[in-house]
Design a protein around this motif. Sequence first.
Motif, PDB file in Angstrom:
ATOM      1  N   UNK A 110     -13.739  22.932 -12.505  1.00  0.00           N
ATOM      2  CA  UNK A 110     -15.164  22.615 -12.367  1.00  0.00           C
ATOM      3  C   UNK A 110     -15.810  23.185 -11.104  1.00  0.00           C
ATOM      4  N   UNK A 111     -15.036  23.892 -10.278  1.00  0.00           N
ATOM      5  CA  UNK A 111     -15.537  24.435  -9.001  1.00  0.00           C
ATOM      6  C   UNK A 111     -16.077  23.331  -8.096  1.00  0.00           C
ATOM      7  N   UNK A 112     -15.438  22.162  -8.142  1.00  0.00           N
ATOM      8  CA  UNK A 112     -15.831  21.034  -7.308  1.00  0.00           C
ATOM      9  C   UNK A 112     -14.885  20.956  -6.108  1.00  0.00           C
ATOM     10  N   UNK A 113     -15.404  21.134  -4.894  1.00  0.00           N
ATOM     11  CA  UNK A 113     -14.540  21.091  -3.709  1.00  0.00           C
ATOM     12  C   UNK A 113     -14.192  19.661  -3.321  1.00  0.00           C
ATOM     13  N   UNK A 114     -13.218  19.501  -2.448  1.00  0.00           N
ATOM     14  CA  UNK A 114     -12.843  18.179  -1.945  1.00  0.00           C
ATOM     15  C   UNK A 114     -14.015  17.542  -1.216  1.00  0.00           C
ATOM     16  N   UNK A 115     -14.018  16.228  -1.169  1.00  0.00           N
ATOM     17  CA  UNK A 115     -15.081  15.497  -0.468  1.00  0.00           C
ATOM     18  C   UNK A 115     -15.050  15.816   1.031  1.00  0.00           C
TER      19      UNK A 115
ATOM     20  N   UNK B  79       0.830  -1.196   0.000  1.00  0.00           N
ATOM     21  CA  UNK B  79       0.000   0.000   0.000  1.00  0.00           C
ATOM     22  C   UNK B  79       0.871   1.255   0.000  1.00  0.00           C
ATOM     23  N   UNK B  80       0.439   2.320  -0.691  1.00  0.00           N
ATOM     24  CA  UNK B  80       1.196   3.573  -0.624  1.00  0.00           C
ATOM     25  C   UNK B  80       1.080   4.202   0.759  1.00  0.00           C
ATOM     26  N   UNK B  81       2.205   4.617   1.313  1.00  0.00           N
ATOM     27  CA  UNK B  81       2.182   5.250   2.634  1.00  0.00           C
ATOM     28  C   UNK B  81       1.550   6.635   2.563  1.00  0.00           C
ATOM     29  N   UNK B  82       1.786   7.311   1.457  1.00  0.00           N
ATOM     30  CA  UNK B  82       1.212   8.645   1.260  1.00  0.00           C
ATOM     31  C   UNK B  82       0.267   8.611   0.074  1.00  0.00           C
ATOM     32  N   UNK B  83      -1.020   8.725   0.345  1.00  0.00           N
ATOM     33  CA  UNK B  83      -2.020   8.740  -0.718  1.00  0.00           C
ATOM     34  C   UNK B  83      -2.735  10.085  -0.794  1.00  0.00           C
ATOM     35  N   UNK B  84      -2.089  11.119  -0.269  1.00  0.00           N
ATOM     36  CA  UNK B  84      -2.704  12.446  -0.353  1.00  0.00           C
ATOM     37  C   UNK B  84      -2.812  12.868  -1.817  1.00  0.00           C
ATOM     38  N   UNK B  85      -3.996  13.274  -2.222  1.00  0.00           N
ATOM     39  CA  UNK B  85      -4.208  13.745  -3.586  1.00  0.00           C
ATOM     40  C   UNK B  85      -4.564  15.231  -3.561  1.00  0.00           C
ATOM     41  N   UNK B  86      -3.815  16.021  -4.298  1.00  0.00           N
ATOM     42  CA  UNK B  86      -4.127  17.442  -4.408  1.00  0.00           C
ATOM     43  C   UNK B  86      -5.340  17.604  -5.322  1.00  0.00           C
ATOM     44  N   UNK B  87      -6.362  18.296  -4.857  1.00  0.00           N
ATOM     45  CA  UNK B  87      -7.621  18.411  -5.608  1.00  0.00           C
ATOM     46  C   UNK B  87      -7.855  19.822  -6.155  1.00  0.00           C
ATOM     47  N   UNK B  88      -6.799  20.626  -6.245  1.00  0.00           N
ATOM     48  CA  UNK B  88      -6.983  22.007  -6.703  1.00  0.00           C
ATOM     49  C   UNK B  88      -7.382  22.095  -8.174  1.00  0.00           C
ATOM     50  N   UNK B  89      -6.940  21.150  -9.004  1.00  0.00           N
ATOM     51  CA  UNK B  89      -7.248  21.214 -10.434  1.00  0.00           C
ATOM     52  C   UNK B  89      -8.743  21.067 -10.698  1.00  0.00           C
ATOM     53  N   UNK B  90      -9.393  20.112 -10.033  1.00  0.00           N
ATOM     54  CA  UNK B  90     -10.822  19.914 -10.260  1.00  0.00           C
ATOM     55  C   UNK B  90     -11.629  21.086  -9.700  1.00  0.00           C
ATOM     56  N   UNK B  91     -11.094  21.740  -8.674  1.00  0.00           N
ATOM     57  CA  UNK B  91     -11.730  22.938  -8.138  1.00  0.00           C
ATOM     58  C   UNK B  91     -11.598  24.089  -9.130  1.00  0.00           C
ATOM     59  N   UNK B  92     -10.431  24.212  -9.725  1.00  0.00           N
ATOM     60  CA  UNK B  92     -10.184  25.298 -10.681  1.00  0.00           C
ATOM     61  C   UNK B  92     -11.041  25.158 -11.938  1.00  0.00           C
TER      62      UNK B  92
END
Length: 293
Positions: free
Chosen positions: A274-279, A259-272
């Motif tokens: 489509x204006x969709x915020x993080x879950x 398993x990946x130890x770090x699975x943090x995903x930056x979600x700024x692109x989808x916000x930029x």
Amino acid sequence: MRILITGSQGQVGHCLVEQLRGNEQVTILACDRHQLDITDRTAVLNKVSEFKPTVIINAAAYTAVDGAESDRDLAYAINQKGAKYLADAAEQQGAALLHISTDYVFAGDKEGAYHEQDCPESQSVYGASKLAGEQAIQTACSKHIIIRTAWVFGEHGGNFVKTMLRLASQRDALSIVDDQVCGPTYAGDLAKALIYIAQCIDAGNDVAYGVYHFAGEPHVSWCEFASTIFTRAHEQGVLKTTPTVTPISTAEYPTPATRPANSRLNTSKIMTHFSIPASDWQHALGNLIRYQD
């Protein structure tokens, strides 16, 4: 708008059907694996040709991370070949393909959150098969949106939240991995994001096709996620008592797949775009009685 949904009985597929039900502007064809085997190219092409969707949402996947290590052929058949066949069919139909991918395409050794342009380097068969699916889609379908997500949970189907609630009702103490970090993602939020993107495409908006990340915030470890679940469940009367939680390392809980130890995903692109915020995974734990089978 005509939407073909694959994997309709999965966590996200179920939410897609529920959220689209009753929408008079949308005609949906929801298929589970018995109604459409995406590893059968002829079946996929025929189904798409008959239904003529404007958007295909692929929520079907082989998601047994550990099982994929010993069942490589099936994992690739579904996650790579199935994705390619849907991409081929979408391209022939002139439809857009929205496809769900995973944080497991990354090695998990980066210090910060992963961006879409970061180089994938999967450490498992599951992740490699999903990455192969991404690449097949990018080659075959000009109108594609690939959304990488992580730690998906919801009221329908099996997931970490349900497992924790079940174990907490049976045990007084639990040991949970504390050195894997991610942003849990509520299936309902992911479904909502997919539908909104589909609506943008159908409306003829100027859509930037490509790869996007959508996951939850704040980022937590499995242990922290579990502790939050237990606290909220106790507050809501779902659990009479909360178990004692002991943090352990990944090394203390070996699994067939890395398993990946770090699975943090930056979600700024989808916000930029489509204006969709993080879950908002914390909000999604607001009615845990709905997660009990």
